[in-house]
Design a protein around this motif. Structure first.
Motif, PDB file in Angstrom:
ATOM      1  N   ARG A  95      11.770   6.968   4.798  1.00 35.26           N
ATOM      2  CA  ARG A  95      10.771   5.607   4.799  1.00 35.26           C
ATOM      3  C   ARG A  95      11.660   4.966   6.519  1.00 35.26           C
ATOM      4  O   ARG A  95      10.691   4.497   6.713  1.00 35.26           O
ATOM      5  CB  ARG A  95      10.719   4.510   3.589  1.00 35.26           C
ATOM      6  CG  ARG A  95      10.134   4.865   2.812  1.00 35.26           C
ATOM      7  CD  ARG A  95       9.548   4.185   1.760  1.00 35.26           C
ATOM      8  NE  ARG A  95      11.337   3.335   1.165  1.00 35.26           N
ATOM      9  CZ  ARG A  95      11.273   3.600  -0.098  1.00 35.26           C
ATOM     10  NH1 ARG A  95      10.865   5.056  -0.829  1.00 35.26           N
ATOM     11  NH2 ARG A  95      12.334   3.345  -0.992  1.00 35.26           N
ATOM     12  N   LEU A 122       6.896  12.351   6.096  1.00 35.49           N
ATOM     13  CA  LEU A 122       7.033  10.992   5.369  1.00 35.49           C
ATOM     14  C   LEU A 122       5.042  11.574   4.418  1.00 35.49           C
ATOM     15  O   LEU A 122       5.340  11.070   3.139  1.00 35.49           O
ATOM     16  CB  LEU A 122       6.113   9.423   6.012  1.00 35.49           C
ATOM     17  CG  LEU A 122       5.872   8.567   6.158  1.00 35.49           C
ATOM     18  CD1 LEU A 122       6.977   7.735   4.930  1.00 35.49           C
ATOM     19  CD2 LEU A 122       5.193   7.610   7.072  1.00 35.49           C
ATOM     20  N   ASP A 162       7.349  -0.552   0.515  1.00 35.25           N
ATOM     21  CA  ASP A 162       8.304  -0.674   0.475  1.00 35.25           C
ATOM     22  C   ASP A 162       8.199   1.012   0.233  1.00 35.25           C
ATOM     23  O   ASP A 162       8.530   1.670  -0.513  1.00 35.25           O
ATOM     24  CB  ASP A 162       9.598  -0.519   0.511  1.00 35.25           C
ATOM     25  CG  ASP A 162      10.650  -0.468   0.810  1.00 35.25           C
ATOM     26  OD1 ASP A 162      10.903   0.570   2.230  1.00 35.25           O
ATOM     27  OD2 ASP A 162      11.432   0.345  -0.588  1.00 35.25           O
ATOM     28  N   GLN A 163       6.288   1.561   0.836  1.00 31.03           N
ATOM     29  CA  GLN A 163       6.360   2.774  -0.164  1.00 31.03           C
ATOM     30  C   GLN A 163       5.969   4.239   0.879  1.00 31.03           C
ATOM     31  O   GLN A 163       5.160   3.012   2.102  1.00 31.03           O
ATOM     32  CB  GLN A 163       5.233   2.445  -0.426  1.00 31.03           C
ATOM     33  CG  GLN A 163       5.631   2.178  -2.107  1.00 31.03           C
ATOM     34  CD  GLN A 163       3.970   1.538  -3.326  1.00 31.03           C
ATOM     35  OE1 GLN A 163       4.231   3.026  -3.883  1.00 31.03           O
ATOM     36  NE2 GLN A 163       3.731   0.718  -3.482  1.00 31.03           N
ATOM     37  N   ALA A 164       5.468   5.195   0.828  1.00 32.03           N
ATOM     38  CA  ALA A 164       5.084   5.881   2.273  1.00 32.03           C
ATOM     39  C   ALA A 164       3.616   6.285   2.741  1.00 32.03           C
ATOM     40  O   ALA A 164       3.634   5.490   3.736  1.00 32.03           O
ATOM     41  CB  ALA A 164       5.444   7.472   1.507  1.00 32.03           C
ATOM     42  N   HIS A 165       2.836   5.466   1.539  1.00 30.43           N
ATOM     43  CA  HIS A 165       1.983   4.724   2.117  1.00 30.43           C
ATOM     44  C   HIS A 165       1.390   4.247   2.941  1.00 30.43           C
ATOM     45  O   HIS A 165       0.527   4.071   3.995  1.00 30.43           O
ATOM     46  CB  HIS A 165       1.124   5.735   1.385  1.00 30.43           C
ATOM     47  CG  HIS A 165       0.409   4.450   0.226  1.00 30.43           C
ATOM     48  ND1 HIS A 165       1.628   4.907  -0.568  1.00 30.43           N
ATOM     49  CD2 HIS A 165       0.020   3.971  -0.238  1.00 30.43           C
ATOM     50  CE1 HIS A 165       1.148   3.747  -1.734  1.00 30.43           C
ATOM     51  NE2 HIS A 165       0.246   3.247  -1.291  1.00 30.43           N
ATOM     52  N   LEU A 179       3.774   2.685   5.191  1.00 32.02           N
ATOM     53  CA  LEU A 179       4.216   3.097   6.197  1.00 32.02           C
ATOM     54  C   LEU A 179       3.691   4.026   8.142  1.00 32.02           C
ATOM     55  O   LEU A 179       3.421   4.610   6.760  1.00 32.02           O
ATOM     56  CB  LEU A 179       5.750   3.473   5.565  1.00 32.02           C
ATOM     57  CG  LEU A 179       6.855   2.849   5.471  1.00 32.02           C
ATOM     58  CD1 LEU A 179       8.270   3.447   4.739  1.00 32.02           C
ATOM     59  CD2 LEU A 179       7.034   1.637   6.555  1.00 32.02           C
ATOM     60  N   LEU A 202       6.036  13.985   1.898  1.00 32.35           N
ATOM     61  CA  LEU A 202       6.691  12.719   0.151  1.00 32.35           C
ATOM     62  C   LEU A 202       5.643  11.497  -0.529  1.00 32.35           C
ATOM     63  O   LEU A 202       5.229  11.898  -1.278  1.00 32.35           O
ATOM     64  CB  LEU A 202       7.452  11.447   0.823  1.00 32.35           C
ATOM     65  CG  LEU A 202       8.101  10.610  -0.223  1.00 32.35           C
ATOM     66  CD1 LEU A 202       8.741  11.172  -1.088  1.00 32.35           C
ATOM     67  CD2 LEU A 202       9.047   9.612   0.667  1.00 32.35           C
ATOM     68  N   GLU A 203       4.524  11.766   0.872  1.00 29.82           N
ATOM     69  CA  GLU A 203       2.976  10.783   0.109  1.00 29.82           C
ATOM     70  C   GLU A 203       2.293  11.705  -0.803  1.00 29.82           C
ATOM     71  O   GLU A 203       1.684  11.689  -1.375  1.00 29.82           O
ATOM     72  CB  GLU A 203       2.713  10.213   1.165  1.00 29.82           C
ATOM     73  CG  GLU A 203       1.617   9.730   1.310  1.00 29.82           C
ATOM     74  CD  GLU A 203       0.262   9.393   2.054  1.00 29.82           C
ATOM     75  OE1 GLU A 203       0.982   8.793   2.719  1.00 29.82           O
ATOM     76  OE2 GLU A 203      -1.349   8.487   1.579  1.00 29.82           O
TER      77      GLU A 203
END
Lengths: 436, 436
Positions: B423, B112, A375-378, A380, B115-116
């Motif tokens: 997310r 997204l 459940d993290q940006a990278h 998704l 954020l990353e």
């Protein structure tokens, strides 16, 4: 399932990587019983009512990663000499410091590495070094799984050779199967260029006597291949074959410089290769012929090598490097796909260490596994979890780690090791080496 | 120091990377005043009594990383098609999906990615895409710094060409200097193989009219170089030089396939190169001649490219790849040392985007900086912090991030963006693309 139900617990709502099986990812649940996996599948199995439940939502469970070549204590020399020519690095930086290593240095250097490996999702590591009792002790205490061996350099008198060989045999005998079976051992002459042929033959004999596999460095640099030809009239693969090494189950580290014929010999003898992409790149050794090895049916697994030549012990990075560099260098974007890289870090790793019951998640296998927080940006969007694990993840994404069914890392913290003390002692050990 | 003391704060007991300056690391303190660095040095400066103090113990402060080539919105396609031949990947996977991108998709895909990037220590990014108003909006809201441009593909009717060019000009004019100066703009024909020569010349004219730099893809694959020769009788570098592109301050992305002569042209014209090692390896484009470019005096910075061809936006990984692959491929372990890789990710990045006041930590520079937590196993022992940052770190080690003196990431959490919503919306956007 086995009789003793009290020892069971279940993970629900998880995604599970099951490398080497029909379908690479299972959405469902996994039952652990004691130190083994009892069930994994999409359907809920029938269980007693009071079985503890672990919620696997937002977690990607994978077999623990298997690091098939390294020298854990060398983490004490991390960053002590980078970007140097190989001989300067070895002769002016590594060897003078390593000559000063005491058993205490090996203990704390190994502890530092094992801490890093466990937190980064590695549940089994190979270690070839000196003062191996200390490495075994760290393995026993930390809960990690290991294939351990005294790596012997034979450029010394026959007396010292005999002493070192006996030490290697003693260690292999004493520790094989110890720590609830988490420790296995191998017999390990350091390399063809550091061990005379008759000395290597004594290791082969010892491996037969103890019924153990063998491990050695091989063909890491062009220079050592050329030296082998000069000294013995053969390239290293034919040389080791001639000395009988490959008549034992064998794992060779690096294998960067190989001819087609040599790849054929390795394949025919079922010799496994530990590919160390990070170390090979950093030391400018070259790029191993991994796609050709895989094509020939050779088992290729991954190793970090020591932290002084990497400089971290993150097996996610080795999997990613394996997936990336062979594409870039060959010009073929289909070389070493993500799923193959995952197998190199897991199933093929187990095969390389001759371990039958780790490397994937299936009933009857040891419960060595890890969980990534997806459940993290990278990570998704959730397109392909194996692609994300290989091309996007790092060891820092590992949330939980279990070995033999016991939780070792929980929310990123190691439960079995005193992290703060290890960091302090490792720093002190390095400063002690500098000042001696 | 300036008059307004109330706007000051100080970091004490820190280690600071100051790439491009005399000594690469300073142990001491740094004073921030508003959006700029007022002081950095070993000695404590004289300050008012009530200046807020930030304890830098166990933190390694670095200039924020600068990502000089990418397509942020493509994170929506992360993991959607890996390990495929380039044309299949483009024609069957990327282009059909990208054709469906709405401005809302671009907004959430960019969010997204930003954020990353912010969480991973990137404080400035270049973005070349469509629906650029959305990218500018995310930049404005998130607090990141960006060099933005509408990337135009000219394989279309003259009417549509004119429309796209006007859009690119309008965007560049509207947004240059906006978001408190955090946004700058460039003029960007997509590539020589996607834009006819006379169309490229119109972009050059626009860049002159608006006094803006230019950015384009160039010589990423052998195929496109060969096509350029077939179509125009010139390799891409001479072609772009002839069209006047290099008479503007210019940055080219990829530049994988170059002759000595082409390297000479780039050097002579002060053309900067955005090296994208992760993407070049994954798409099997090849290995750029980075050591030769650096030797010729070309400014070489680093880019992630889009997340669909990387698959993460971790600039620590690009710095490490730059430091590793050129050693391994050339056989020279001194190629691209750690400190050079750090400069590629910072100082040279700023130069590549024609930004004067970011890229290192010094009085008068914008206060764009990050802090790594060094009290971790993989950063020990404390031998060489720059080596650890390049060879051992990942974006996940970033603890804090500041842009323009404002804290954007605190203990790994982004203060300016709604992480959970991003997310969720990014996942929904991907599912929407799949279902349309």
């Amino acid at each position: 399932m086995a009789e003793n139900k009290t020892n069971q617990w279940i993970i629900k709502n998880g995604s599970f990587a099951v490398p080497g099986q029909d379908k690479p990812v299972i959405q469902g649940c996994m039952v652990i019983e004691g130190d083994r996996i009892a069930y994994i599948g999409e359907e809920m199995p029938e269980l007693e009512n009071d079985v503890p439940v672990f919620d696997g939502t937002h977690l990607f469970f994978m077999p623990g990663l298997i690091n098939t070549h390294g020298h854990a204590a060398m983490s004490l020399l991390r960053g002590y000499g980078d970007d140097l020519a190989l001989q300067i690095w070895l002769q002016e930086k590594m060897w003078p410091m390593e000559a000063k290593f005491t058993s205490s240095d090996v203990y704390w250097g190994t502890a530092l590495s094992v801490l890093e490996m466990l937190k980064g999702g590695t549940t089994t590591f190979l270690d070839m070094y000196d003062h191996m009792d200390q490495v075994a002790k760290v393995t026993e205490e930390s809960g990690i799984r290991a294939s351990l061996m005294r790596g012997v350099i034979g450029l010394c008198s026959e007396d010292i050779q005999r002493h070192k060989l006996n030490e290697a045999i003693q260690f292999a005998r004493d520790w094989n199967g110890k720590a609830d079976g988490r420790i296995t051992t191998m017999i390990s002459p350091h390399a063809p260029y550091t061990c005379p042929p008759d000395f290597i033959e004594k290791f082969v004999q010892a491996a037969f006597d103890l019924d153990l596999p063998m491990h050695t460095h091989m063909s890491e640099t062009i220079a050592e291949v050329e030296q082998n030809v000069r000294d013995y009239g053969l390239r290293p693969v034919a040389h080791l074959e001639k000395l009988g090494v490959f008549s034992r189950p064998s794992l060779v580290a690096h294998a960067v410089h190989l001819t087609d014929e040599e790849i054929g010999i390795l394949a025919r003898n079922n010799v496994a290769v530990s590919h160390n992409p990070g170390s090979n790149l950093k030391l400018a050794s070259g790029v191993a012929r991994v796609t050709d090895l895989l094509k020939a049916g050779v088992t290729v697994s991954l190793g970090t090598d020591g932290a002084a030549s990497n400089n971290n012990l993150d097996m996610f990075e080795e999997m990613r490097l394996a997936a990336l560099i062979h594409k870039g260098v060959s010009g073929d974007p289909t070389a070493v796909p993500a799923y193959e890289a995952l197998k190199m870090g897991t199933v093929y790793g187990a095969q390389s260490l001759f371990l039958q019951d780790v490397g994937t998640l299936a009933p009857g296998m040891k419960a060595d596994f890890i969980a990534l927080n997806t459940d993290q940006a990278h990570f998704l969007p959730h397109t392909d979890l194996i692609s994300h694990a290989i091309y996007s993840a790092s060891g820092k994404d590992v949330e939980h780690v279990w070995v033999d069914g016991k939780q070792i890392v929980k929310h990123g913290a190691c439960l079995t090791m005193d992290e703060e003390r290890i960091r302090r002692e490792a720093q002190a050990a390095f400063e002690g080496l500098l000042s001696r």
